[in-house]
Design a protein around this motif. Sequence first.
Motif, PDB file in Angstrom:
ATOM      1  N   ILE B 214       1.380  -1.252  -0.074  1.00 29.67           N
ATOM      2  CA  ILE B 214      -0.035  -0.271   0.121  1.00 29.67           C
ATOM      3  C   ILE B 214       0.507   1.241  -0.120  1.00 29.67           C
ATOM      4  N   LEU B 215       1.808   1.015   0.784  1.00 25.44           N
ATOM      5  CA  LEU B 215       2.486   2.440   0.742  1.00 25.44           C
ATOM      6  C   LEU B 215       3.731   2.285  -0.441  1.00 25.44           C
ATOM      7  N   ASP B 216       3.736   1.648  -0.886  1.00 25.73           N
ATOM      8  CA  ASP B 216       4.767   1.888  -2.503  1.00 25.73           C
ATOM      9  C   ASP B 216       3.421   2.072  -3.259  1.00 25.73           C
ATOM     10  N   ASP B 217       2.715   2.006  -2.950  1.00 28.43           N
ATOM     11  CA  ASP B 217       1.778   2.274  -4.608  1.00 28.43           C
ATOM     12  C   ASP B 217       0.616   3.952  -4.213  1.00 28.43           C
ATOM     13  N   ILE B 218       1.113   4.099  -2.417  1.00 24.03           N
ATOM     14  CA  ILE B 218       0.422   5.553  -2.452  1.00 24.03           C
ATOM     15  C   ILE B 218       1.948   6.520  -2.607  1.00 24.03           C
ATOM     16  N   LEU B 219       3.001   6.027  -2.719  1.00 26.66           N
ATOM     17  CA  LEU B 219       4.006   6.841  -3.215  1.00 26.66           C
ATOM     18  C   LEU B 219       4.015   7.030  -5.350  1.00 26.66           C
ATOM     19  N   ASP B 220       3.473   6.435  -5.334  1.00 34.39           N
ATOM     20  CA  ASP B 220       3.174   6.733  -6.939  1.00 34.39           C
ATOM     21  C   ASP B 220       2.386   7.801  -6.807  1.00 34.39           C
ATOM     22  N   TYR B 221       1.788   8.050  -6.011  1.00 38.14           N
ATOM     23  CA  TYR B 221       0.764   9.390  -6.087  1.00 38.14           C
ATOM     24  C   TYR B 221       1.258  10.933  -5.418  1.00 38.14           C
ATOM     25  N   THR B 222       2.176  10.430  -4.647  1.00 32.85           N
ATOM     26  CA  THR B 222       2.733  11.464  -3.859  1.00 32.85           C
ATOM     27  C   THR B 222       4.337  11.481  -4.359  1.00 32.85           C
ATOM     28  N   ALA B 223       4.538  10.943  -5.208  1.00 32.34           N
ATOM     29  CA  ALA B 223       6.358  11.081  -5.605  1.00 32.34           C
ATOM     30  C   ALA B 223       6.049  12.030  -6.384  1.00 32.34           C
ATOM     31  N   GLN B 224       7.342  12.859  -7.035  1.00 33.33           N
ATOM     32  CA  GLN B 224       7.504  13.275  -7.953  1.00 33.33           C
ATOM     33  C   GLN B 224       8.373  12.205  -9.146  1.00 33.33           C
ATOM     34  N   GLU B 225       8.063  12.624 -10.297  1.00 27.67           N
ATOM     35  CA  GLU B 225       9.318  12.181 -11.019  1.00 27.67           C
ATOM     36  C   GLU B 225      10.040  12.828 -10.820  1.00 27.67           C
ATOM     37  N   GLY B 226      11.576  11.391 -11.180  1.00 24.64           N
ATOM     38  CA  GLY B 226      13.180  11.923 -10.220  1.00 24.64           C
ATOM     39  C   GLY B 226      12.938  10.825  -9.196  1.00 24.64           C
ATOM     40  N   GLU B 227      12.240  10.964  -8.256  1.00 26.37           N
ATOM     41  CA  GLU B 227      12.435  10.971  -6.589  1.00 26.37           C
ATOM     42  C   GLU B 227      12.319   9.837  -6.941  1.00 26.37           C
ATOM     43  N   VAL B 228      11.815   8.720  -6.979  1.00 28.24           N
ATOM     44  CA  VAL B 228      11.584   6.913  -7.081  1.00 28.24           C
ATOM     45  C   VAL B 228      11.812   6.569  -8.284  1.00 28.24           C
ATOM     46  N   GLN B 229      13.292   4.832  -7.972  1.00 30.80           N
ATOM     47  CA  GLN B 229      13.096   4.840  -9.303  1.00 30.80           C
ATOM     48  C   GLN B 229      12.429   3.737 -10.726  1.00 30.80           C
ATOM     49  N   LYS B 230      10.549   4.250 -10.422  1.00 32.49           N
ATOM     50  CA  LYS B 230      10.174   3.889 -11.374  1.00 32.49           C
ATOM     51  C   LYS B 230       9.080   5.142 -11.884  1.00 32.49           C
ATOM     52  N   PRO B 231       9.257   5.266 -13.189  1.00 34.32           N
ATOM     53  CA  PRO B 231       8.411   5.798 -12.942  1.00 34.32           C
ATOM     54  C   PRO B 231       7.047   6.109 -12.898  1.00 34.32           C
ATOM     55  N   VAL B 232       6.486   7.384 -12.504  1.00 40.90           N
ATOM     56  CA  VAL B 232       5.646   7.730 -11.328  1.00 40.90           C
ATOM     57  C   VAL B 232       4.041   7.265 -12.370  1.00 40.90           C
ATOM     58  N   LEU B 233       3.571   7.094 -12.214  1.00 37.66           N
ATOM     59  CA  LEU B 233       2.060   6.605 -12.306  1.00 37.66           C
ATOM     60  C   LEU B 233       2.238   5.949 -13.613  1.00 37.66           C
ATOM     61  N   GLU B 234       2.899   5.129 -13.883  1.00 43.18           N
ATOM     62  CA  GLU B 234       2.786   3.734 -14.827  1.00 43.18           C
ATOM     63  C   GLU B 234       2.003   3.333 -14.560  1.00 43.18           C
ATOM     64  N   ASP B 235       1.644   2.745 -13.211  1.00 43.50           N
ATOM     65  CA  ASP B 235       0.503   1.181 -12.610  1.00 43.50           C
ATOM     66  C   ASP B 235      -0.681   2.281 -13.524  1.00 43.50           C
ATOM     67  N   LEU B 236      -1.124   3.562 -13.065  1.00 40.14           N
ATOM     68  CA  LEU B 236      -2.421   3.975 -14.097  1.00 40.14           C
ATOM     69  C   LEU B 236      -2.125   4.239 -15.118  1.00 40.14           C
ATOM     70  N   ALA B 237      -1.801   4.217 -15.710  1.00 37.36           N
ATOM     71  CA  ALA B 237      -1.627   4.582 -17.118  1.00 37.36           C
ATOM     72  C   ALA B 237      -1.468   3.432 -18.351  1.00 37.36           C
ATOM     73  N   THR B 238      -1.285   2.679 -17.162  1.00 36.49           N
ATOM     74  CA  THR B 238      -2.039   0.558 -17.707  1.00 36.49           C
ATOM     75  C   THR B 238      -2.462  -0.043 -16.924  1.00 36.49           C
ATOM     76  N   GLY B 239      -3.616   0.874 -16.245  1.00 35.67           N
ATOM     77  CA  GLY B 239      -4.551   0.496 -16.318  1.00 35.67           C
ATOM     78  C   GLY B 239      -4.774  -0.104 -14.919  1.00 35.67           C
ATOM     79  N   VAL B 240      -4.104  -0.257 -13.775  1.00 38.71           N
ATOM     80  CA  VAL B 240      -3.442  -0.939 -12.925  1.00 38.71           C
ATOM     81  C   VAL B 240      -4.185  -0.013 -11.908  1.00 38.71           C
ATOM     82  N   TYR B 241      -5.437   0.101 -11.178  1.00 37.08           N
ATOM     83  CA  TYR B 241      -6.032   0.887 -10.072  1.00 37.08           C
ATOM     84  C   TYR B 241      -5.708   0.486  -8.733  1.00 37.08           C
TER      85      TYR B 241
END
Lengths: 326, 326
Positions: B214-241
Amino acid sequence: MVSYWRQYPDIEVKLQAVREFIKQRVQISNTDIESAIIAMNAAGGKYLRPAFFFMFTGFTEHKQYSDDERIAVAASLEILHMATLIHDDIIDDSPLRRGQVSIQSHYGKDVAVYTGDFLFTVFFELVIETMQGSPYLAVNAQAMKRILLGELDQMYLRFNQEQTVDNYLQSCTGKTAELFRLACEEGAYFGGADTATVERAGRIGINIGLAFQILDDILDYTAQEGEVQKPVLEDLATGVYTLPLLAAYEGHAQDFKPYLDKGLNISHEDIRTVARMVRDFHGVDKARELAQSFTQRALDDIEQLPHTPARKNLMKLTRQLLHRTR
Amino acid sequence: MVSYWRQYPDIEVKLQAVREFIKQRVQISNTDIESAIIAMNAAGGKYLRPAFFFMFTGFTEHKQYSDDERIAVAASLEILHMATLIHDDIIDDSPLRRGQVSIQSHYGKDVAVYTGDFLFTVFFELVIETMQGSPYLAVNAQAMKRILLGELDQMYLRFNQEQTVDNYLQSCTGKTAELFRLACEEGAYFGGADTATVERAGRIGINIGLAFQILDDILDYTAQEGEVQKPVLEDLATGVYTLPLLAAYEGHAQDFKPYLDKGLNISHEDIRTVARMVRDFHGVDKARELAQSFTQRALDDIEQLPHTPARKNLMKLTRQLLHRTR
């Protein structure tokens, strides 16, 4: 599957049981994956690996393992086979499998990746359930690895004009012969045969597997579109150079080079030309000779097995399978 | 990896040993695959699963299993994790993994399929080598299956606006929490703990795993691009809610619908809008509450473990891992 085994009624009954067993074991809440697997299982190959397994259980009356356990082991062989086929079709971008649309082409590569993985887990479960305490637990892990390494060899030799007949045989020893070896060896072992028979069974399996793969590859160069259940010369088009080509290539590299240099851009017309050259330069004949020599080695070893009805059936099946002329 | 474990010197030493062990065990003649795995292993995640394993080995002095055996078990956890990551990246078409180009994106999906398969065979081998005769052989097969089923659930829920928080939790229980459960439970078991502790360890693992995801998924909505080692909101773009979206969605379906209906065609601009709505409708807050409740359950259970230095470390690590605020 049914017609193929009509002459071996005992085997046929057991293979039906394996098919039912697999159907039960691949149940999964995901309907796409379940139906994909069940369709593949029903379209069925010939269940050759389980069949050889059962052939080799017939050499003693000793019953350390129950019929149910044997069915589970036979099923594990077919399930491992199915898992590797599904992942191979991703690599090959194969549109067809067993005359049906392949899983990767019907459901996409994503589903195919997980479907193969799912079958690996079922294989893993079955092996653990049936082989705890036997050396075959480790043998299975090793076999799975060897099969994969054979596939990798093939993938990495794609479009490589430097590859040799030895490279080809090494790859086939992994990707095809290893599972035949496992099937025959496990048949002997779980049938309760002595160590010498188990060892001989493994050797027979390897030789049958190699002959089988070569004959399959020959078919690609001799069959007409529509005769076999996969697109003719798909291997050539995707850069997989099998024995007939490699055998013809020796001494005729310059003839083949202009065509093979085209890589993925090779045309249908070019492919037909290459196939004709393969036949004209005796690639098919030479491949057939080599298949024949592996078949003979298998038959010689079968001769040495204990004189039982099982041996007679095994001899008959091996001849039937490997003496197909096209 | 190194810096993360500086406060736990015993664990750090063991994790280094696991890393070396993995490096030895993934040797394979295929250089592409070997270097891909070694790079992934070196870039390393935090080795969280082996770390929790070792934390849980510390509850008794009893030594039924040697240090070498424990290192092999810890390695099997990380190898299974790596295998599933590699195949997931194929499904997700993920360009990055651990801040590096993912295997599927660098070498292609074909290599990624076989690299994952190869790691499955290494996992299989390790488990067999270390767990013959223990119930953990079957537990591992089952765990591998549950992880896969969790992944499948996630894949099949893509772009589905009917999915619920329960669907999300079920998928996470498989894809993430199961491996944490296995790590903690195996740590207790191979550390020689009593049955009650082993069982408690498993429960702690599940709650830690859920909070972690859950914390990992929260990070996706709160982090800025570049802060985490994966593209931000990639999940959302690929339909993973994930949970933040699902929690915000309740009662605001009509607000989200126009954006989610675009499916794969959702724009960067749209994604930013959706992310803002998720925050505005308290999706992040609600997700954080749920993570907090799983964390608390884990901490309460840890309290009940035998009073040892291991417990203190475990408490500290769990707090450190799960009290990250963003």
